[in-house]
Motif scaffolding. Sequence first.
Motif: not given
Length: 740
Positions: A310-311, A343-348, A360-361, A375-377
């Motif tokens: 996925g990445n 998934l948070a990366f992709a949604l962003r 992320c949470r 760090t991503f948060l």
Amino acid sequence: MHSPATVSETLIRPGRNESCPCGSGKKYKRCCGSAADAAPPARGPPPPAGAPRPPFGVASRLASAPNPLEIGALVALVDQSRLTEAEQGTRALLRQYPAAGMLWKILSVALMRQGKDALEALRKTAELMPNDAEAHRNLGAALEEQGQPALALESLRRALESSPNDVDCLVETADLMRAVGRDLDAVPLYRRALQRDPGRVEAQNNLGNAFLKLAQFADAAACYRRALLARPNEPQILFNLSNAERQLGNLDEAADLSRRAIALDPTLSVAHNNLGLIFAAQGHRDAAVSSYRRALALNPNYVEALNHLGNLLFELRRTEDAMAAYARALELKPDYAPAHLSLAFALRQRRRPDEAESSCRAALAIDPDYVEALTFLGELEADHGRFAEAEALFQRAIALKPDYHFAYFSIATHRRMTGDDGAWLRGVEALLNKRLPLSEEISLHYALGKYFDDLKQYETAFGHYRQANELTRRYGATFDRTKLARRVDEVIHRFDAAFLGQVEGQGAASELPILIVGMPRSGTSLAEQILASHPAVFGAGEVIFWDTAFELQKETALVRIAQEYLDRLSAVSGGARRVVDKMPANFMYAGLIHAVLPKARIIHMRRHPIDTCLSIYFQNFFSMGPYANDFGDLAYYYGQYVRITDHWRAVLPSTALLEIPYEALVADQEGWTRRMLDFVGLPWDPACLDFQNTERVVITASKWQVRQKIHSASAGRWRHYDPWLGPLKDALTAAHVPYG
């Protein structure tokens, strides 16, 4: 853990100074040992299997402890696998001698070998024979199997107290510590075991695994190499060494090791997955995808490989496919924090910031100390312009993991660094004194370049930027100049003035889109932020669309392409009158965009060639393309950009294309802002002058800069670096790009 102990050696031949096996607590020589010495020798072999035996307890009815001969008979039954008889006989004797630890030990072994619950017997054995290491080890094994690792470790600790030099116990305790995440505590135990028995290959390998978990990759590699001396053709150890070498940045060696492991065991899915990670790090993305898919063909439920696939698909901008891989990983393992984070990366990227934060949470709910998620948060907070909150999260990540490189990088990129950042500088320099994976070393050199640039120490800054780019080129991805030139030739030939005249009127008449194009780092984010500050405008960021549309244009009606694009913009715009698509590389497709959407407005940002190229060179833009890391390639790319934009200037009407010099915009913000608003058909709004206060999500590398008041410091920035820019100037001259 070890298998249940055989009782014959432990019970029949204790040392004379050891505890007596009857459980009395006395030494064997002063208890049953003395009776055994006095007993007459047996008159013959024990009765054959199946022969009738006297009832247990008859011979020792008047004794205070079981007769050693009866214990020996029970042991014989266990060793002959006559386990039911051994269990029944032991229980009969326990009715007379409930405090006889050795009977409980025999019973526990008999029960374990039958697959029965032996926990009570194991507890009684350990209680009555507190100095018997084997009893505590057996109890520890059972507790671990029942999911009670803390109690299991306590049993193994007591075993080590009884027998501190027992290599098996040392290794088992270290293995269990690793299983509960106490790798740091496991290391000294493995070392003690290996000092006493250097030939323990599994212990050497597992010590390497502990070092790997602790990110001590060089130590891990050394352990695996020692293990390979004993087993040079062990696929799992070859894979482990490959994993360590990959994280050290030794990608070619890591690839060779993974291939050797796969040649020995083609079904080793972890080796295929690791080879995919190596290919991805080298920039060989198609090969990486193939390796991940091979790993998944061997193990369809391999969640790590799904996440890695996925990445990579996400890097290839196949966001929907990437999200499907993450969803599958989470279906298989809902508590797999890395997939929630991916998934948070992709949604962003899909401009769904609230969902990105929720994902992320979710990762942090599973692992509150997950530094990558913290760090991503912080990055998500920075996207909203909340830089103080972002830095607090970056600092928390560093407190949890002082060697987490990306948190240092993020701090440097989200504010101006000062001489008061000595602790930050010492942390980065300490990391660079270690042997780091290549990607981490690259990030830290970019961060140091930014630090020294902020401090106006330009020679030192340039040295770090140059090193970052030279290291990035080791990934092996090459820039194909011929391929780019052919694409530009194709676009110019296909979208000439004649073609645009032929298709006039075939597109959609919508005025919704505003497209901002130009070279990266040319001011496209600034222009978007200014326009998005207008109440009638929504800034959609970088919308991935026109690359694919260009390939489909030969077979698809223009109005159909238009409708698909407009649907995508409308889905995120919240009903705004205008939507900004700020994808810089769309300069390649301005003719197609005009053919599809003749009333769309295209704003072309232009900046001084050297400032543009230098700013790209100073950014960690690995995903952009390999042209960014070499002055010659940068200049060639810039030359092709000039060639295609010169073509659009010649064939597109002035109503479709507005060119804005970056330097002019920062010198006369209001004047050029009014020109932009007039061009897109919107009335003046003073909010556009206070764009730095606009609350919106910005995810580009310029998200900090676009929230600062406009200034001219970036115009002519290249002059600070002029002494080192001879190669860039020569390359621009060769590419026929004027820069005076």
